[in-house]
Design an enzyme around this catalytic site. Sequence first.
Site, mmCIF file in Angstrom:
data_model
loop_
_atom_site.group_PDB
_atom_site.id
_atom_site.type_symbol
_atom_site.label_atom_id
_atom_site.label_comp_id
_atom_site.label_asym_id
_atom_site.label_seq_id
_atom_site.Cartn_x
_atom_site.Cartn_y
_atom_site.Cartn_z
ATOM 1 N N ALA A 223 -5.600 -2.677 -1.060
ATOM 2 C CA ALA A 223 -6.835 -2.085 -0.292
ATOM 3 C C ALA A 223 -6.618 -0.148 0.335
ATOM 4 O O ALA A 223 -7.373 0.375 0.607
ATOM 5 C CB ALA A 223 -6.691 -2.516 1.316
ATOM 6 N N ASP B 203 -4.263 1.882 -0.934
ATOM 7 C CA ASP B 203 -5.008 2.464 -2.301
ATOM 8 C C ASP B 203 -6.179 2.872 -2.855
ATOM 9 O O ASP B 203 -6.672 3.924 -3.618
ATOM 10 C CB ASP B 203 -4.281 1.486 -3.240
ATOM 11 C CG ASP B 203 -2.640 1.790 -3.508
ATOM 12 O OD1 ASP B 203 -1.885 2.564 -3.269
ATOM 13 O OD2 ASP B 203 -2.185 0.280 -4.025
#
Length: 305
Positions: free
Chosen positions: A242, A244
């Site tokens: 999430a 990233d």
Amino acid sequence: MILCCGEAVIDMLPATAPDDAPSFRPVTGGAALNTAIALARLGQATGFFGGLSRDAFGKILIEAMQAEGVDLSRAPLFDAPTTLAFIHPGDGTQGFSFYDRESAGRQLTAMSLPPLDGIKALVFGGISLIHRPAAGAFEALMQMAGADRLILLDPNIRPALIEDAEEDYRKRLDRMLPMADIVKLSDEDAAWLGPVSPEDLLSGRACLVLHTHGRDGVTLHSRHGTLHVPAPEAEVIDTVGAGDTFNAAFLAALAEALPLTPRAVGLADAEILERAAQFATRAATLSTTRPGANPPTDKELSCAP
């Protein structure tokens, strides 16, 4: 092109075998790989720089990035194993067991540094910054990028993997944080780093500090002051990747609004930064509604509430 610098790993997700025995399912992962794929799905020209293995798992990682259009021309191949990360779900969080010793990702040296022709922005972070020699190579690449390329640093700290490298790792982050234009920290990162305030980071090169709070959204710190963007409600299935996805979507939104240069981002008005944070938060939230690191496409985001 945006160059994502760091690790590509195989995430082993919990699964159930046909005989109902507990099992694991291999999927692509790693901060740099996740960010590269997320950027590509949002229409950005993207490259990956990190050590890749010639083994069977490495082939999975290579084919996954190639299928998304990620440029791998700067990623060297090694006769060393792919890093494996076994995921253990918890109460709203994820536990990890890493198998990373002597991995392909750790084989990079200063001799592996890629050319930066055509690169307008670079993203650094993840477990790739912990262990030498690869960690030193990424630090050298950040130095080589210079003052005219936009740099985003997301430490994405994993304390369980630091082992006896903590002193060296802390010193490296102390050197790298002042070289970044955008610093993204989670609550966990901020707690591990200790008394490092957004004001401290903004007193150097950084023009923007993004402090993410999971379900509670993100707080932006910039020359405009402090702005909080809440996260949309969602039924969370898996938080892997999430952060990233957030980084990728934030850069993609900025790229649609202005040139990706340190000067342009530093001079961006509060409205542009708020829209980018809202877009990134929506993308990250959508990614948590499905298992594994599976960032959304532009089309999926346009249809999402």
